[in-house]
Write a protein that holds these residues in place. Sequence first.
Motif, PDB file in Angstrom:
ATOM      1  N   GLN A  51      14.176  -0.059 -15.732  1.00  0.00           N
ATOM      2  CA  GLN A  51      13.875  -1.379 -15.064  1.00  0.00           C
ATOM      3  C   GLN A  51      14.208  -1.257 -13.639  1.00  0.00           C
ATOM      4  N   LEU A  52      15.395  -0.760 -13.325  1.00  0.00           N
ATOM      5  CA  LEU A  52      15.727  -0.601 -11.875  1.00  0.00           C
ATOM      6  C   LEU A  52      14.913   0.034 -10.900  1.00  0.00           C
ATOM      7  N   HIS A  53      14.629   1.422 -11.504  1.00  0.00           N
ATOM      8  CA  HIS A  53      13.318   2.450 -11.104  1.00  0.00           C
ATOM      9  C   HIS A  53      12.272   1.465 -10.855  1.00  0.00           C
ATOM     10  N   VAL A  54      11.752   0.846 -11.822  1.00  0.00           N
ATOM     11  CA  VAL A  54      10.445   0.313 -11.979  1.00  0.00           C
ATOM     12  C   VAL A  54      10.135  -0.872 -10.827  1.00  0.00           C
ATOM     13  N   VAL A  55      11.507  -1.707 -10.760  1.00  0.00           N
ATOM     14  CA  VAL A  55      11.563  -2.637  -9.577  1.00  0.00           C
ATOM     15  C   VAL A  55      11.553  -2.186  -8.358  1.00  0.00           C
ATOM     16  N   ILE A  56      12.135  -1.318  -7.921  1.00  0.00           N
ATOM     17  CA  ILE A  56      11.899  -0.330  -6.675  1.00  0.00           C
ATOM     18  C   ILE A  56      10.698   0.185  -6.559  1.00  0.00           C
ATOM     19  N   GLY A  57      10.052   0.588  -7.801  1.00  0.00           N
ATOM     20  CA  GLY A  57       8.727   1.099  -7.556  1.00  0.00           C
ATOM     21  C   GLY A  57       7.593   0.100  -7.260  1.00  0.00           C
ATOM     22  N   TYR A  58       7.844  -1.216  -7.716  1.00  0.00           N
ATOM     23  CA  TYR A  58       6.834  -2.052  -7.241  1.00  0.00           C
ATOM     24  C   TYR A  58       6.829  -2.324  -5.770  1.00  0.00           C
ATOM     25  N   LEU A  59       8.114  -2.488  -5.113  1.00  0.00           N
ATOM     26  CA  LEU A  59       8.194  -2.454  -3.770  1.00  0.00           C
ATOM     27  C   LEU A  59       7.537  -1.094  -2.922  1.00  0.00           C
ATOM     28  N   PHE A  60       7.672  -0.107  -3.677  1.00  0.00           N
ATOM     29  CA  PHE A  60       7.024   1.071  -3.013  1.00  0.00           C
ATOM     30  C   PHE A  60       5.769   0.924  -3.148  1.00  0.00           C
ATOM     31  N   ALA A  61       5.050   0.489  -4.199  1.00  0.00           N
ATOM     32  CA  ALA A  61       3.544   0.411  -4.644  1.00  0.00           C
ATOM     33  C   ALA A  61       2.975  -0.531  -3.599  1.00  0.00           C
ATOM     34  N   ALA A  62       3.607  -1.777  -3.246  1.00  0.00           N
ATOM     35  CA  ALA A  62       3.182  -2.823  -2.659  1.00  0.00           C
ATOM     36  C   ALA A  62       3.096  -2.375  -1.198  1.00  0.00           C
ATOM     37  N   ASN A  63       4.056  -1.614  -0.835  1.00  0.00           N
ATOM     38  CA  ASN A  63       4.314  -1.046   0.560  1.00  0.00           C
ATOM     39  C   ASN A  63       3.181  -0.165   0.873  1.00  0.00           C
ATOM     40  N   LEU A  64       2.688   0.769  -0.098  1.00  0.00           N
ATOM     41  CA  LEU A  64       1.908   1.828   0.040  1.00  0.00           C
ATOM     42  C   LEU A  64       0.361   1.023  -0.057  1.00  0.00           C
ATOM     43  N   LEU A  65       0.135   0.123  -0.792  1.00  0.00           N
ATOM     44  CA  LEU A  65      -1.000  -0.697  -0.963  1.00  0.00           C
ATOM     45  C   LEU A  65      -1.302  -1.199   0.395  1.00  0.00           C
ATOM     46  N   TRP A  66      -0.307  -1.932   1.197  1.00  0.00           N
ATOM     47  CA  TRP A  66      -0.344  -2.630   2.556  1.00  0.00           C
ATOM     48  C   TRP A  66      -0.804  -1.384   3.513  1.00  0.00           C
ATOM     49  N   ARG A  67      -0.072  -0.256   3.477  1.00  0.00           N
ATOM     50  CA  ARG A  67      -0.485   0.766   4.227  1.00  0.00           C
ATOM     51  C   ARG A  67      -1.722   1.357   4.214  1.00  0.00           C
ATOM     52  N   ILE A  68      -2.440   1.382   2.994  1.00  0.00           N
ATOM     53  CA  ILE A  68      -3.837   1.616   2.890  1.00  0.00           C
ATOM     54  C   ILE A  68      -4.558   0.357   3.473  1.00  0.00           C
ATOM     55  N   VAL A  69      -4.437  -0.756   3.501  1.00  0.00           N
ATOM     56  CA  VAL A  69      -5.287  -1.825   4.465  1.00  0.00           C
ATOM     57  C   VAL A  69      -4.957  -1.288   5.722  1.00  0.00           C
ATOM     58  N   GLY A  70      -3.764  -1.134   6.168  1.00  0.00           N
ATOM     59  CA  GLY A  70      -3.700  -0.664   7.495  1.00  0.00           C
ATOM     60  C   GLY A  70      -4.403   0.382   7.899  1.00  0.00           C
ATOM     61  N   PHE A  71      -5.098   1.317   7.069  1.00  0.00           N
ATOM     62  CA  PHE A  71      -6.015   2.426   7.418  1.00  0.00           C
ATOM     63  C   PHE A  71      -7.371   1.955   7.957  1.00  0.00           C
ATOM     64  N   PHE A  72      -7.442   0.474   7.722  1.00  0.00           N
ATOM     65  CA  PHE A  72      -8.864  -0.015   8.097  1.00  0.00           C
ATOM     66  C   PHE A  72      -8.386  -0.991   9.201  1.00  0.00           C
ATOM     67  N   THR A  73      -7.314  -1.777   9.112  1.00  0.00           N
ATOM     68  CA  THR A  73      -7.136  -2.685  10.103  1.00  0.00           C
ATOM     69  C   THR A  73      -6.323  -2.348  11.236  1.00  0.00           C
ATOM     70  N   GLY A  74      -5.493  -1.234  11.094  1.00  0.00           N
ATOM     71  CA  GLY A  74      -4.298  -1.056  12.125  1.00  0.00           C
ATOM     72  C   GLY A  74      -4.835  -0.421  13.424  1.00  0.00           C
ATOM     73  N   GLY A  75      -3.786  -0.162  14.407  1.00  0.00           N
ATOM     74  CA  GLY A  75      -4.020   0.483  15.680  1.00  0.00           C
ATOM     75  C   GLY A  75      -4.839   1.853  15.498  1.00  0.00           C
ATOM     76  N   TYR A  76      -5.354   2.319  16.618  1.00  0.00           N
ATOM     77  CA  TYR A  76      -6.194   3.458  16.653  1.00  0.00           C
ATOM     78  C   TYR A  76      -5.491   4.695  15.975  1.00  0.00           C
ATOM     79  N   TYR A  77      -4.166   5.076  16.336  1.00  0.00           N
ATOM     80  CA  TYR A  77      -3.534   6.224  15.646  1.00  0.00           C
ATOM     81  C   TYR A  77      -3.161   6.038  14.092  1.00  0.00           C
TER      82      TYR A  77
END
Length: 241
Positions: A51-77
């Motif tokens: 359960q602990l691993h999965v709860v940390i996994g949710y944070l990891f997954a949400a952060n990764l999905l947020w970065r994928i949004v950033g591939f399209f909306t973030g700064g040039y680099y």
Amino acid sequence: MKEIKVWDRSTRIFHWINFTAIVALLVVGFLMLYKRELGISSIEAKIGLKQLHVVIGYLFAANLLWRIVGFFTGGYYSRWRQVFPGKGFRQRLKHYLKAEKAGKKQDYAGHNPAGQLAVAVMFCLLLMMMVTGLVRAGTDIYYPPFGGFVTEYIAVEGVEPESLKPYDKTGVDVEKQAALKSFKKPFGLIHLYSAYVLMFIIFLHIFAVVYAEIAKQRGIISAMFSGSKYFEGEPVDKPER
Ligand code: HEM
């Protein structure tokens, strides 16, 4: 010296949450893997670690999905074109390796072509860890997003799927549980082997960054905190106008 804002705030926050979450996931993951050797035998402790691993996994997954949004909306680099190998990549890699061999100084603001390759492999592995982890979270402890489908599938007719408890056969259809076991096995194997490959690549990544900082381009580590890098001339990968 000319200052270039390379990493936007969102990318920097992603990077450090990602790093922290992965270290925590590796620690808890290996506690799970070696629980017997570590004397962890109770079923409650086994479920608790998962359960602990999965709860940390949710944070990891949400952060990764947020970065994928950033591939399209973030700064040039931070855009996907600067991060992943794309059109003309072979040529750029060849040129980069040739110049390196000749000892020519080449300053990159974002990733150099070899770095792009490493980052692309890392992102693919992270995505694979996310997908396989989420599947196993559903099949092992009935956690979202797939846990509901799993309990609905394995519950004996007339039993409320929500009443099923992980590692408890009460109300579970034995045949369907066996089918679920064969289904989930490859996801666990991919998850585990990807974790080993990821550890190796993280080690390479840290080695490459520290080496580059000392031997080539000062300030690349601090840039992941401040966002800025400093150049005497123009970097090779300056934004196209
Ligand atoms: C980079 C990210 C991750 C790393 C490095 C990682 C690492 C590990 C490791 C080393 C194990 C032990 C393997 C085993 O016991 O066979 C494991 C198992 C597991 N992980 Fe992850 N994990 C990550 C992401 C996730 C995510 C995002 C989730 C779900 C939200 C997740 C869910 C699970 C589950 C349910 C297991 C147990 C699988 C089993 O018992 O075979 N993991 N993980």
